[in-house]
Design an enzyme around this catalytic site. Structure first.
Site, PDB file in Angstrom:
ATOM      1  N   ASN A 187       0.843  -1.196   0.000  1.00 55.35           N
ATOM      2  CA  ASN A 187       0.000   0.000   0.000  1.00 55.35           C
ATOM      3  C   ASN A 187       0.874   1.240   0.000  1.00 55.35           C
ATOM      4  O   ASN A 187       2.103   1.151  -0.069  1.00 55.35           O
ATOM      5  CB  ASN A 187      -0.959  -0.029   1.205  1.00 55.35           C
ATOM      6  CG  ASN A 187      -0.210  -0.148   2.522  1.00 55.35           C
ATOM      7  OD1 ASN A 187       0.555   0.733   2.902  1.00 55.35           O
ATOM      8  ND2 ASN A 187      -0.425  -1.265   3.218  1.00 55.35           N
ATOM      9  N   LYS A 214     -12.802  -4.609  18.409  1.00 57.60           N
ATOM     10  CA  LYS A 214     -11.439  -5.087  18.664  1.00 57.60           C
ATOM     11  C   LYS A 214     -11.009  -4.912  20.120  1.00 57.60           C
ATOM     12  O   LYS A 214      -9.875  -5.234  20.471  1.00 57.60           O
ATOM     13  CB  LYS A 214     -10.460  -4.381  17.718  1.00 57.60           C
ATOM     14  CG  LYS A 214     -10.768  -4.677  16.249  1.00 57.60           C
ATOM     15  CD  LYS A 214      -9.720  -4.134  15.310  1.00 57.60           C
ATOM     16  CE  LYS A 214     -10.098  -4.403  13.852  1.00 57.60           C
ATOM     17  NZ  LYS A 214      -9.041  -4.052  12.902  1.00 57.60           N
TER      18      LYS A 214
END
Length: 401
Positions: free
Chosen positions: A209, A341
């Site tokens: 990326n 999370k």
């Protein structure tokens, strides 16, 4: 600005590296510091005092008994107002004098009178630097509370190659900033992840990326300045490692997961600023994949969600901070990640917002906890790093954002 209005004394000794201090003096002045340069008589053989006077706007001091001075007792008055002293380049001779309290010129006299932080940057021939006497003298300086910056290695002016090169002005500037920064994170262990991961496709190709690692590196540098012991788990970047940081270089998401897990139990804070790949090739070719007619399909499989793993295996006292890069529904998606999370804070930013995202020197972020949302304005990534650490410190002490 941290350096604004600070009084910095630069001590310059007789070394070919003396010319580099002109750049450092200019950097400090541009940061609005008040800079005074003190030269040993030998240093004037390498660079003219007028150079420093032109850059700093202050008299460059050489002679202890110069009658054309502003203060009643110049070395004492200067010492009283000084915030940091940096001796760079520091010759073996001046290091020996400083280690044993010898004050026979303006520089060593002022150094002895100063009670502020003192930084020494040795620069000399490799064999001189490695001489046991010089090494002992540097240890003495450290025992007296001075910071000795390790020299760089490389080709020296004398023709030798090895240790002894003075660090570049940017590194010296960072040492000054670090010395001036309040140490409110002393005793804390912080792990920061940064940069992209690379997922191998074949021996010459990978999936990655656009992350440059700038945000994570800024956080690591800011934490070290504030006294934390920092581990930086970094993917491949073009950035120089921040001074004082323990760096664990990694390549793939699996590498990063292994490195984070290996030291997670030792940390007080973990900040996951890396751009970790969500998918990797299901099969990695042993040989280069040759171009063929027609389309090519690549099967992908999920990588491990490192932040989710940390949230599921966390110690109660560990503070977990994640990053969320979104292109739509920024706050909604980021808050969902925060809850799912099991983390304490998430830093959300949008790729569509000007000044934010990959490769920039600025960022626009929103800090989210379970109870609060704080939108920050456009800031440099260094400023974002400090604001983020401020809020983590506030959360750990029970304060609000």
């Amino acid at each position: 600005m941290l350096l604004k209005g600070k009084h910095i004394v630069l001590g310059v000794t007789g070394s070919i590296a003396a010319y580099k201090i002109a750049s450092l003096a200019s950097m400090l002045v541009k940061s609005q510091a008040d800079v005074t340069v003190i030269m040993t008589p030998n240093a004037t053989n390498f660079i003219n005092p007028i150079t420093f006077e032109s850059l700093t706007g202050n008299k460059c001091l050489v002679d202890t008994f110069d009658r054309n001075f502003e203060f009643q007792v110049e070395h004492v008055s200067l010492a009283k107002q000084t915030d940091v002293v940096l001796v760079a380049p520091a010759s073996a001779n001046v290091i020996a004098k400083a280690a044993h309290g010898i004050a026979d010129d303006m520089l060593t006299t002022t150094l002895l009178a100063c009670t502020c932080p003192k930084i020494i940057a040795p620069a000399m021939n490799t064999r001189m630097y490695q001489n046991p006497v010089v090494q002992d003298n540097m240890r003495i300086l450290e025992r007296y509370g001075m910071e000795v910056i390790a020299p760089a290695s490389g080709y020296l002016a004398c023709g030798d190659t090895g240790e002894g090169k003075m660090p570049e002005p940017e590194a010296l500037l960072e040492a000054i900033v670090r010395a001036l920064t309040p140490k409110d994170l002393t005793g804390k262990r912080i792990l920061v992840t940064a940069g992209p991961t690379r997922e191998k496709l074949d021996p010459v190709r990978y999936i990655s990326n656009h992350s440059t690692g700038k945000m994570g590196y800024a956080i690591a540098a800011a934490a070290v300045r504030r006294g934390a012991k920092v581990t930086l788990v970094s993917g491949k970047t073009n950035l120089s490692y921040p001074a004082g940081v323990e760096v664990v270089p990694v390549e793939s998401a699996a590498d990063m997961a292994a490195a984070v897990k290996a030291s997670a139990d030792e940390q007080d804070v973990i900040i996951m600023a890396a751009a970790v790949a969500d998918y990797r090739p299901a099969v990695v070719a042993d040989e280069k994949m040759k171009k063929k007619d027609g389309e090519l399909s690549i099967a992908l499989e999920r990588t491990e969600d490192i932040l989710a793993w940390l949230g599921a295996h966390r110690r109660p006292e560990l503070f977990l901070c994640g990053f969320s890069m979104e292109t739509e529904h920024l706050l909604e998606n980021s808050r969902q990640k925060l809850i799912k999370k099991n983390i304490d804070m998430i830093v959300a930013n949008s790729l569509k917002q000007g000044g934010a995202g990959f490769g920039t020197d600025t960022n626009v972020v929103t800090l989210l906890t379970r109870e609060e949302t704080l939108e920050l304005p456009l800031l440099s990534k260094e400023e974002v790093a400090d604001r983020l650490l401020n809020h983590i410190l506030a959360q750990k002490t029970g304060a609000s954002l």
